[in-house]
Design a protein around this motif. Structure first.
Motif, mmCIF file in Angstrom:
data_model
loop_
_atom_site.group_PDB
_atom_site.id
_atom_site.type_symbol
_atom_site.label_atom_id
_atom_site.label_comp_id
_atom_site.label_asym_id
_atom_site.label_seq_id
_atom_site.Cartn_x
_atom_site.Cartn_y
_atom_site.Cartn_z
ATOM 1 N N HIS A 276 -0.796 15.180 45.405
ATOM 2 C CA HIS A 276 -1.020 14.664 46.754
ATOM 3 C C HIS A 276 -2.363 13.962 46.857
ATOM 4 C CE1 HIS A 276 1.964 17.826 48.498
ATOM 5 N NE2 HIS A 276 2.575 16.704 48.141
ATOM 6 N N PHE A 277 -3.344 14.547 46.211
ATOM 7 C CA PHE A 277 -4.676 13.925 46.220
ATOM 8 C C PHE A 277 -4.608 12.527 45.600
ATOM 9 C CE2 PHE A 277 -9.011 12.975 45.687
ATOM 10 C CZ PHE A 277 -9.269 12.678 44.360
ATOM 11 N N HIS A 278 -3.964 12.425 44.457
ATOM 12 C CA HIS A 278 -3.915 11.123 43.784
ATOM 13 C C HIS A 278 -3.104 10.112 44.583
ATOM 14 C CE1 HIS A 278 -6.327 11.666 40.238
ATOM 15 N NE2 HIS A 278 -5.817 12.883 40.082
ATOM 16 N N ASP A 279 -2.046 10.562 45.264
ATOM 17 C CA ASP A 279 -1.294 9.653 46.151
ATOM 18 C C ASP A 279 -2.207 9.167 47.265
ATOM 19 O OD1 ASP A 279 1.814 11.612 46.035
ATOM 20 O OD2 ASP A 279 0.963 10.101 44.655
ATOM 21 N N HIS A 280 -2.971 10.091 47.807
ATOM 22 C CA HIS A 280 -3.879 9.773 48.908
ATOM 23 C C HIS A 280 -4.928 8.761 48.447
ATOM 24 C CE1 HIS A 280 -6.176 11.707 52.587
ATOM 25 N NE2 HIS A 280 -6.018 10.400 52.694
ATOM 26 N N LEU A 281 -5.459 9.001 47.289
ATOM 27 C CA LEU A 281 -6.482 8.123 46.728
ATOM 28 C C LEU A 281 -5.919 6.720 46.484
ATOM 29 C CD1 LEU A 281 -9.319 7.712 45.480
ATOM 30 C CD2 LEU A 281 -8.436 8.685 43.356
ATOM 31 N N THR A 282 -4.702 6.677 45.956
ATOM 32 C CA THR A 282 -4.047 5.387 45.714
ATOM 33 C C THR A 282 -3.854 4.637 47.017
ATOM 34 O OG1 THR A 282 -2.911 6.206 43.756
ATOM 35 C CG2 THR A 282 -1.942 4.280 44.835
ATOM 36 N N ARG A 283 -3.435 5.351 48.052
ATOM 37 C CA ARG A 283 -3.224 4.732 49.369
ATOM 38 C C ARG A 283 -4.510 4.141 49.890
ATOM 39 N NH1 ARG A 283 -0.548 8.986 50.934
ATOM 40 N NH2 ARG A 283 -2.143 9.705 52.400
ATOM 41 N N VAL A 284 -5.592 4.894 49.747
ATOM 42 C CA VAL A 284 -6.882 4.411 50.230
ATOM 43 C C VAL A 284 -7.329 3.186 49.429
ATOM 44 C CG1 VAL A 284 -9.338 5.010 50.350
ATOM 45 C CG2 VAL A 284 -7.643 6.617 51.220
ATOM 46 N N MET A 285 -7.077 3.201 48.135
ATOM 47 C CA MET A 285 -7.471 2.051 47.315
ATOM 48 C C MET A 285 -6.701 0.802 47.726
ATOM 49 S SD MET A 285 -8.182 3.408 43.439
ATOM 50 C CE MET A 285 -6.556 4.099 43.081
ATOM 51 N N GLN A 286 -5.423 0.992 48.047
ATOM 52 C CA GLN A 286 -4.613 -0.155 48.460
ATOM 53 C C GLN A 286 -5.041 -0.665 49.825
ATOM 54 O OE1 GLN A 286 -0.704 1.515 48.174
ATOM 55 N NE2 GLN A 286 -0.474 0.964 46.013
ATOM 56 N N ALA B 203 -0.867 0.823 37.703
ATOM 57 C CA ALA B 203 -0.691 2.051 36.914
ATOM 58 C C ALA B 203 -1.917 2.391 36.085
ATOM 59 C CB ALA B 203 0.532 1.901 36.022
ATOM 60 N N ARG B 204 -2.556 1.387 35.555
ATOM 61 C CA ARG B 204 -3.682 1.652 34.658
ATOM 62 C C ARG B 204 -4.862 2.285 35.396
ATOM 63 N NH1 ARG B 204 -5.761 -2.932 30.589
ATOM 64 N NH2 ARG B 204 -5.841 -1.585 28.745
ATOM 65 N N THR B 205 -5.173 1.713 36.550
ATOM 66 C CA THR B 205 -6.272 2.253 37.344
ATOM 67 C C THR B 205 -5.970 3.684 37.772
ATOM 68 O OG1 THR B 205 -6.782 0.057 38.161
ATOM 69 C CG2 THR B 205 -7.640 1.907 39.449
ATOM 70 N N GLU B 206 -4.729 3.879 38.204
ATOM 71 C CA GLU B 206 -4.367 5.233 38.654
ATOM 72 C C GLU B 206 -4.438 6.228 37.499
ATOM 73 O OE1 GLU B 206 -0.614 4.980 40.790
ATOM 74 O OE2 GLU B 206 -1.375 3.163 41.785
ATOM 75 N N ALA B 207 -3.990 5.808 36.321
ATOM 76 C CA ALA B 207 -4.047 6.697 35.157
ATOM 77 C C ALA B 207 -5.490 7.018 34.791
ATOM 78 C CB ALA B 207 -3.327 6.050 33.980
ATOM 79 N N GLN B 208 -6.348 6.001 34.848
ATOM 80 C CA GLN B 208 -7.757 6.213 34.527
ATOM 81 C C GLN B 208 -8.381 7.249 35.464
ATOM 82 O OE1 GLN B 208 -9.282 3.666 32.058
ATOM 83 N NE2 GLN B 208 -10.363 5.604 31.804
ATOM 84 N N LEU B 209 -8.078 7.099 36.751
ATOM 85 C CA LEU B 209 -8.644 8.044 37.715
ATOM 86 C C LEU B 209 -8.047 9.432 37.561
ATOM 87 C CD1 LEU B 209 -8.886 5.621 40.743
ATOM 88 C CD2 LEU B 209 -10.800 6.691 39.557
ATOM 89 N N SER C 52 -7.781 -0.443 51.253
ATOM 90 C CA SER C 52 -9.116 -1.049 51.264
ATOM 91 C C SER C 52 -9.118 -2.401 50.589
ATOM 92 C CB SER C 52 -10.100 -0.127 50.527
ATOM 93 O OG SER C 52 -9.808 -0.151 49.140
ATOM 94 N N GLY C 53 -8.020 -2.722 49.928
ATOM 95 C CA GLY C 53 -7.961 -3.990 49.220
ATOM 96 C C GLY C 53 -8.521 -3.912 47.806
ATOM 97 N N PHE C 54 -8.870 -2.703 47.404
ATOM 98 C CA PHE C 54 -9.416 -2.581 46.039
ATOM 99 C C PHE C 54 -8.338 -2.919 45.025
ATOM 100 C CE2 PHE C 54 -12.157 -1.499 42.724
ATOM 101 C CZ PHE C 54 -11.564 -0.578 41.874
ATOM 102 N N ILE C 55 -7.127 -2.409 45.292
ATOM 103 C CA ILE C 55 -5.974 -2.859 44.501
ATOM 104 C C ILE C 55 -4.947 -3.391 45.487
ATOM 105 C CG2 ILE C 55 -6.380 -1.290 42.565
ATOM 106 C CD1 ILE C 55 -4.345 0.612 43.666
ATOM 107 N N THR C 56 -4.224 -4.430 45.099
ATOM 108 C CA THR C 56 -3.296 -5.055 46.055
ATOM 109 C C THR C 56 -1.868 -4.591 45.845
ATOM 110 O OG1 THR C 56 -3.263 -6.904 44.531
ATOM 111 C CG2 THR C 56 -4.665 -7.105 46.492
ATOM 112 N N GLN C 57 -1.613 -3.912 44.798
ATOM 113 C CA GLN C 57 -0.283 -3.355 44.552
ATOM 114 C C GLN C 57 -0.470 -2.154 43.619
ATOM 115 O OE1 GLN C 57 2.071 -6.222 42.283
ATOM 116 N NE2 GLN C 57 0.142 -7.225 41.744
ATOM 117 N N PRO C 58 0.582 -1.342 43.503
ATOM 118 C CA PRO C 58 0.407 -0.185 42.613
ATOM 119 C C PRO C 58 -0.081 -0.648 41.235
ATOM 120 C CG PRO C 58 2.460 0.027 43.810
ATOM 121 C CD PRO C 58 1.862 -1.300 44.221
#
Lengths: 259, 259
Positions: A187-197, A207-213, A199-205
């Motif tokens: 849930h935390f990682h989903d939440h983090l991904t949502r916030v990144m999107q 995978a690499r960034t999410e895996a790194q985090l 905020s415009g940090f990533i514009t679409q899912p």
């Protein structure tokens, strides 16, 4: 077991070294100190540097010869900075010496012998020993202060003792905070991904960034408390972000229910 | 590699401890010493106890804060006798810390930080660190003198460095005398058995006694020189023994032909 391990100092010149030796011994669970012809003992310097290990100083035995100091011992290891020409059994590694002396010391008295500050042990004194050990050091400057050499070898002895299955030593560990179950981490990682999107940090899912985090936080091993802290931070940030959901994105009520 | 490993002392009270630290460092191949707000420095006590490591004292950097001392470091290990409530990464074992810090120190500066004699490091100073390490010790008396703690951890660091395949450290080994081939050892044992029989110590071939002595001498690993010495002794003894050969015993000319 450690009580069977004797430290013998031969003709120590500086009483301060005797005090510092007592302190070094006590920190490592040793208590049997024998002095062969110390130059000045008892002495206020010895007591001063013993700093809480004066009991070892008070109980120290003073004798007139090395033979007298070690006659009852089944193993006598002479600490020597220089190699002798006689091929006496020699431990290159303090770790190996410590394991051996702790084994022997399980049942019988054993001794670790240190010589004079300047001259070490004489060849005759080495002949009172069953083994030699040296502390590997800087080839250009390899002579440790006497009490430092005692500290290093006592530390190795204590380490060897701790590692035995029959020792009762328990490391003081900081209390562990509870770990979160995988679902909460997810849930935390989903939440983090949502916030990144959002905020415009990533514009679409991505995978690499999410895996790194995920790897980063896996190494950090956040406790439940810490995860809650991070979720709280993400929630605060989210309030300020545009409502920029991806099409067909499902809202899930995944806020932590405990803590 | 060892040159990348910095020792930092914070607010040291006794200048003697600074000198003893320098000496401890140099014996273990370290040379980078930084002092944060030392109470008395420079000081004759520091130079006196440095005893041949004064170059480290002369080159020591003095700074006003711990941050300044370690800003360029990629890893900062705080040596702390007591556990903190904050779950900072913690090495229970100096051996593990040493391996890690030597690895990191291959490419970048790293630091080992020691606090005040009485009070150690403050919580703020621990926060300047990436890791903590403590030296397992006697639970009833576990605080090492500052320079002794430096010596122990420096020794662990030097040990970790020595054990790396890429270090060029070579232990000084005593020159090995040449070992005898099995055949010569066999002749020695035959000779010994003959002497035991002729002396009446054993009255017939006694496999157990012979095996015991073979094991003993196997552990002693006599060199060629020593074997020759033993054979010479046996020959001298034999001259005085009755000519008491077993029936059908064959004489072999098995004296050592070399040495």
């Amino acid at each position: 077991m450690l009580s069977n391990i004797r430290i013998v100092l031969v003709q120590t010149y500086h009483p301060g070294n005797i005090g510092a030796t007592a302190r070094a011994m006590k920190t490592m669970g040793l208590s049997d100190l024998v002095l062969v012809n110390p130059r000045c003992f008892p002495d206020p310097e010895a007591s001063r540097l013993a700093a809480g290990a004066e009991d070892l100083i008070d109980q120290a035995r003073v004798v007139g010869s090395l033979a007298e100091a070690v006659n009852d011992c089944v193993q006598v290891v002479g600490a020597s900075a220089r190699l002798r020409s006689l091929p006496l059994p020699h431990f290159d590694e303090p770790t190996d010496m410590a394991r051996d002396i702790v084994d022997q010391g399980a049942d019988d008295p054993v001794a670790l012998v240190f010589g004079r500050e300047r001259f070490g042990l004489t060849n005759d004194e080495i002949r009172c020993c069953s083994h030699q050990v040296s502390i590997p050091a800087n080839p250009d400057y390899g002579i440790l202060n006497l009490s430092q050499a005692v500290q290093v070898l006592a530390h190795e002895v204590f380490t060897a003792w701790r590692r035995r299955p029959d020792s009762d030593f328990r490391l003081a560990r900081p209390s562990q905070d509870r770990q979160p179950p995988r679902e909460q981490l997810g849930h935390f990682h989903d939440h983090l991904t949502r916030v990144m999107q959002r905020s415009g940090f990533i514009t679409q899912p991505h995978a690499r960034t999410e895996a790194q985090l995920q790897a980063l936080f896996a190494r950090a091993r956040p406790s439940r408390k810490e995860l809650s802290l991070l979720r709280g931070l993400l929630a605060s940030l989210e309030q300020h972000l545009p409502d920029d959901r991806l099409p067909d994105e499902q809202l899930t009520d995944d806020r932590l229910s405990d803590e």
